[in-house]
Motif scaffolding. Structure first.
Motif, PDB file in Angstrom:
ATOM      1  N   ASN A  51       0.844  -1.194   0.000  1.00 28.83           N
ATOM      2  CA  ASN A  51       0.000   0.000   0.000  1.00 28.83           C
ATOM      3  C   ASN A  51       0.879   1.243   0.000  1.00 28.83           C
ATOM      4  O   ASN A  51       1.790   1.372   0.819  1.00 28.83           O
ATOM      5  N   GLN A  52       0.614   2.141  -0.944  1.00 28.31           N
ATOM      6  CA  GLN A  52       1.415   3.350  -1.072  1.00 28.31           C
ATOM      7  C   GLN A  52       0.568   4.580  -0.763  1.00 28.31           C
ATOM      8  O   GLN A  52      -0.568   4.697  -1.230  1.00 28.31           O
ATOM      9  N   ALA A  53       1.136   5.491   0.011  1.00 27.33           N
ATOM     10  CA  ALA A  53       0.449   6.757   0.268  1.00 27.33           C
ATOM     11  C   ALA A  53       0.395   7.562  -1.020  1.00 27.33           C
ATOM     12  O   ALA A  53       1.366   7.630  -1.774  1.00 27.33           O
ATOM     13  N   SER A  54      -0.752   8.165  -1.305  1.00 22.91           N
ATOM     14  CA  SER A  54      -0.843   9.102  -2.415  1.00 22.91           C
ATOM     15  C   SER A  54      -0.316  10.452  -1.938  1.00 22.91           C
ATOM     16  O   SER A  54      -0.570  10.865  -0.804  1.00 22.91           O
ATOM     17  N   GLU A  55       0.418  11.109  -2.806  1.00 22.34           N
ATOM     18  CA  GLU A  55       1.033  12.380  -2.434  1.00 22.34           C
ATOM     19  C   GLU A  55       0.410  13.515  -3.238  1.00 22.34           C
ATOM     20  O   GLU A  55       0.136  13.382  -4.430  1.00 22.34           O
ATOM     21  N   ASN A 300      -7.481   3.544  -5.685  1.00 23.58           N
ATOM     22  CA  ASN A 300      -7.711   3.788  -4.269  1.00 23.58           C
ATOM     23  C   ASN A 300      -6.792   4.922  -3.833  1.00 23.58           C
ATOM     24  O   ASN A 300      -5.569   4.816  -3.935  1.00 23.58           O
ATOM     25  N   LEU A 301      -7.393   5.999  -3.378  1.00 23.05           N
ATOM     26  CA  LEU A 301      -6.621   7.181  -3.002  1.00 23.05           C
ATOM     27  C   LEU A 301      -5.626   6.887  -1.888  1.00 23.05           C
ATOM     28  O   LEU A 301      -4.545   7.474  -1.840  1.00 23.05           O
ATOM     29  N   TYR A 302      -5.981   5.953  -0.995  1.00 14.90           N
ATOM     30  CA  TYR A 302      -5.174   5.717   0.199  1.00 14.90           C
ATOM     31  C   TYR A 302      -4.090   4.659   0.016  1.00 14.90           C
ATOM     32  O   TYR A 302      -3.180   4.564   0.843  1.00 14.90           O
ATOM     33  N   THR A 303      -4.169   3.857  -1.050  1.00 14.28           N
ATOM     34  CA  THR A 303      -3.240   2.727  -1.163  1.00 14.28           C
ATOM     35  C   THR A 303      -2.493   2.650  -2.490  1.00 14.28           C
ATOM     36  O   THR A 303      -1.556   1.868  -2.608  1.00 14.28           O
ATOM     37  N   ASP A 304      -2.874   3.448  -3.490  1.00 10.87           N
ATOM     38  CA  ASP A 304      -2.311   3.259  -4.827  1.00 10.87           C
ATOM     39  C   ASP A 304      -1.194   4.227  -5.187  1.00 10.87           C
ATOM     40  O   ASP A 304      -0.732   4.246  -6.330  1.00 10.87           O
ATOM     41  N   GLY A 305      -0.734   5.023  -4.253  1.00 13.11           N
ATOM     42  CA  GLY A 305       0.443   5.853  -4.492  1.00 13.11           C
ATOM     43  C   GLY A 305       0.292   6.851  -5.619  1.00 13.11           C
ATOM     44  O   GLY A 305       1.241   7.095  -6.382  1.00 13.11           O
ATOM     45  N   GLU A 579      -1.106  11.464 -11.570  1.00 16.01           N
ATOM     46  CA  GLU A 579      -0.230  10.434 -12.112  1.00 16.01           C
ATOM     47  C   GLU A 579      -0.315   9.195 -11.243  1.00 16.01           C
ATOM     48  O   GLU A 579      -0.683   9.256 -10.063  1.00 16.01           O
ATOM     49  N   ASP A 580       0.050   8.038 -11.832  1.00 16.80           N
ATOM     50  CA  ASP A 580       0.159   6.836 -11.008  1.00 16.80           C
ATOM     51  C   ASP A 580       1.527   6.825 -10.336  1.00 16.80           C
ATOM     52  O   ASP A 580       2.331   7.750 -10.521  1.00 16.80           O
ATOM     53  N   GLY A 581       1.802   5.785  -9.571  1.00 17.95           N
ATOM     54  CA  GLY A 581       3.043   5.719  -8.805  1.00 17.95           C
ATOM     55  C   GLY A 581       4.291   5.716  -9.652  1.00 17.95           C
ATOM     56  O   GLY A 581       5.381   6.062  -9.184  1.00 17.95           O
TER      57      GLY A 581
END
Length: 764
Positions: A51-55, A300-305, A579-581
């Motif tokens: 899970n990646q934080a979105s910035e 997912n705003l909280y997990t998709d970086g 943008e995506d991760g």
């Protein structure tokens, strides 16, 4: 007989030894065979994605904040500085590059020192790869066998990790997943949290602090236990020296340094622009519902970086927040002093009771079925709590009732700055403190009466309908019989009798504004407001001219932009792209094209009028008190009983709107001196612009001048803004004219006009 017993004892010991020796192999075989659950296969391990934080970022690329379940941001191995990797290997797994996921030498050392010699200093024997396996696939409960089974599972997974990933990739995966405490995962997020810097910018001693936390992310947390963290950091530095990563000289130099944190917590309450980030969060959650990943699932705003780039300007946002804090702290003190012991939040029991009954704790107790007396008893119980104060939060013993009274008194503010050509939002301050006051006063759903800031729309509509800028209107008060004898008054006694629209706007003359609306027509004014993108309900009554409509701050900014944008309003734009991760652009956002709401000439004449407001009228303190040299236009606004104070401040390339008032409209300023928009709201704009003036980066905005009016337009506005009555006789004959009548009826003719009309008829 003795020999038989001896043989049985020896046999028993041998059997026990065999079982003890062989049992690990049986457990290992059982784990590999899947008796304790399936081991992740190569496909699952290859597709590892944490899970990646979105910035979310400012327009210049600086980090604004994050949205996350776990605060985690991944970085590639090549981005990691060498000393971070060296500190990790020296401390956690010195033979990392020599083993294949399991360090058997280390395991034997641990076995003999811990089991045989009872020496706990040998450590746990887990390699970095095994620790990564534990981070990726958390341990499970297997009863009495939990410890050995989980250890063997981690070893089995570690072997697969080593088969699939390179050593460098394993290091990166580990540092991106390991917990650092304070709800932070991954070395990049930890670097930003504890040092307000990217991991690539960490110094050797800072890196050692973070790596030292891995032994116990709470026990060695430098924020919580600085001395313990310092000791652990020095152990890490010693390990780096032991394995040749630091010289003796470097070791002692770094060990002598104190720990100096730059702790930065990016929660919704803390960090820059919290109200804006919350607004973006709601908007982005909707965006995610309609945008899908390659597997068909929504983002997912909280997990998709995700990487979210906004229009917000970092310098303007900081200037706006500092300006708000400076003014509101002083205004709050004056506000409380003005009311003294008779303040409504102290004396108005009905107001206090109503506020108490809106609190979550009251609603919760009522839901449980408690009586009003039981609820009251509970809410009057005192406990220790932290209360917000401008001078610094106070830890006090207070009840819920005390808390409600305390927070009722606070004045709030809303401020937005916008590019009038594109609608790009540059600064957004929704309130005085998001942690204690979450209600956003910029949000389109938050509406308050706008007072005199609505008058420019009335006057612009009049120009569009053919009223000349130099037409004069009497400032005499009229009682409108068909409006329940409504008689609008001016804020101050008028010293002049006739005003042009420019003069009336400059001095915010209410009586003239109503007459201009009457001349123009309410329907025409409402139509113009709609064309300016004001979607709020507009009461189709004469008092609309005085700003009795409830409109949001952001709506007002977009509408006023038309005066700077050739008559074209703008829709607020807050997002640039998502943008995506991996940096792939998922969507770029372009401002919607808008239609002109008024002619360009009307917008230019109105802008000239609003420059007069600043140079000669209700906003002139910007020049004489705050000494601002800028070319400015604007409009002040104050609502009934001084409940709302407004100021619209405009430069050629920037439009701002400021609102000040209490959350509860029943809390208001006691006097107009303090409560008028020029006193309550204008200073925030003044302090904001003062900061921009001191930053050469904003010269392109602060030093820009308004374009001069063409000769044709100068001719149209070439008249005195006001004049006295024309002679004693005419004044005597018209003294009572139109003082009482219906709103909208055909104007009655004066005595002299009637005589003139008689002679005209005879001539015909």
């Amino acid at each position: 007989m003795g020999s038989i017993r001896t043989r049985k004892l020896v046999y028993g010991l041998l059997t026990l030894s065999f079982i003890l020796f062989a049992s690990p192999f049986f457990v290992w075989w059982g784990v590999k065979a899947g008796l304790f659950g399936a081991i992740p296969d190569s496909t699952e391990i290859q597709s590892i994605r944490n899970n990646q934080a979105s910035e979310i970022y400012f327009s210049n690329g600086d980090l604004l904040g994050k949205y996350y379940l776990y605060d985690r941001t991944s970085v590639d191995y090549n981005y990691l500085p060498t000393h971070v990797v060296n500190a990790l290997i020296a401390t956690e797994d010195a033979r990392f590059f020599e083993h294949h996921g399991i360090d058997y030498k280390s395991l034997l050392r641990v076995f003999f020192k811990t089991i045989v010699l009872q020496d706990n200093s040998a450590g746990g024997g887990s390699t970095i790869t095994q620790q990564l396996a534990k981070n990726l696939f958390p341990r499970q409960d297997f009863g009495l066998l939990s410890i050995p089974v989980n250890k063997f599972r981690e070893m089995a997974i570690a072997e697969q990790l080593e088969e699939i990933y390179s050593k460098n990739e394993i290091i990166a995966l580990y540092l991106n997943t390991v917990p650092f405490g304070d709800h932070v995962f991954g070395v990049e997020s930890a670097s930003r949290r504890f040092y307000n810097a990217s991991v690539n910018d960490l110094t050797i001693d800072q890196a050692a602090v973070l790596i030292g936390m891995l032994k116990g992310n709470y026990a060695y947390n430098p924020r919580v236990f600085p001395e313990r963290s310092l000791s652990r950091r020095n152990v890490v530095l010693s390990q780096m020296n032991k394995y040749g990563y630091l010289t003796e000289l470097e070791l002692h130099a770094y060990q002598d340094l104190p720990i100096q944190l730059d702790y930065t917590k990016m929660t919704l309450h803390e960090g820059p622009a919290p109200y804006f980030r919350e607004q973006m969060r709601m908007q982005l959650l909707e965006w995610c519902k309609s945008h899908f990943k390659a597997d068909g699932s929504p983002y997912n705003l909280y997990t998709d970086g995700l990487k979210i780039y906004t229009t917000l300007d970092a310098g303007m946002q900081q200037a706006a927040e500092l300006a708000m804090q400076k003014h509101m702290a002083a205004l709050q003190t004056a506000f409380e002093k003005e009311w003294g012991s008779n303040a409504p939040w102290l004396k108005n029991k009905e107001l206090i009771e109503h506020a108490v009954k809106q609190t979550p704790v009251y609603l919760s107790l009522r839901k449980k079925g408690l009586t009003e007396k039981e609820i009251a008893d509970s809410l009057h119980k005192e406990r220790m709590m932290e209360l917000f104060e401008w001078a610094g939060n106070q830890e006090v013993k207070a009840s819920v009732y005390d808390s409600v009274q305390h927070y009722l008194k606070f004045l709030q503010a809303g401020f937005v700055a916008m590019d009038p050509k594109t609608g790009a939002v540059r600064a957004w301050v929704g309130g005085i403190n998001h942690q204690y006051f979450e209600y956003d006063h910029v949000n389109v759903n938050t509406k308050r009466q706008v007072g005199s800031t609505f008058k420019p729309f009335v006057f612009a509509s009049a120009l569009e309908k053919g009223v000349k800028p130099c037409d004069y209107f009497s400032s005499k008060q009229i009682t409108y019989e068909n409006m329940e004898n409504w008689a609008p008054e001016n804020a101050e006694a008028e010293t002049h009798n006739f005003y042009t629209m420019k003069g009336a706007l400059t001095h915010s003359v209410n009586t003239v504004s109503v007459k201009v609306l009457e001349e123009t027509g309410i329907a025409s004014t409402v139509k113009l407001a709609r064309n300016l993108n004001i979607s709020s309900t507009l009461p189709e009554v004469p008092s609309l001219a005085l700003g009795t409509a409830d409109i949001s701050t952001i709506e007002l900014a977009g509408a006023y932009a038309a005066f700077l944008n050739h008559g074209i309003p703008v829709a607020p734009q807050m997002l640039l792209r998502v943008e995506d991760g991996e940096g792939n652009v998922l969507e770029e956002f372009v401002a919607d094209e808008q239609q002109a709401a008024m002619s360009e000439n009307t917008s230019k004449i109105m802008l000239d009028m609003m420059q007069a407001v600043i140079n000669d009228g209700t906003g002139k303190r910007l020049h004489f008190r705050y000494n601002l040299p800028n070319a400015l236009a604007g409009k002040t606004g104050t609502t009934q009983s001084n409940r709302d104070g407004w100021f619209v401040g405009m430069l050629p390339n920037l439009v701002t709107v400021t609102w000040v008032g209490a959350n509860n409209p029943k809390i208001y300023f006691k006097s107009t001196i303090l409560g008028q928009g020029a006193s309550s709201a204008l200073p925030i704009f003044a302090f904001f612009l003062e900061k921009l003036n001191n930053d050469s980066h904003y010269n392109v905005i602060t030093r820009e001048r308004f374009a001069a009016l063409s000769d044709d337009l100068l001719y149209l506005v070439d008249c005195e803004p006001y004049k006295e009555k024309e002679g004693f006789i005419k004044g005597l004959l018209t003294r009572k004219e139109q003082e009482v009548r219906d709103f909208g009826e055909e104007k009655k003719k004066g005595f002299l006009s009637k005589i003139k009309s008689i002679f005209k008829k005879k001539e015909n």
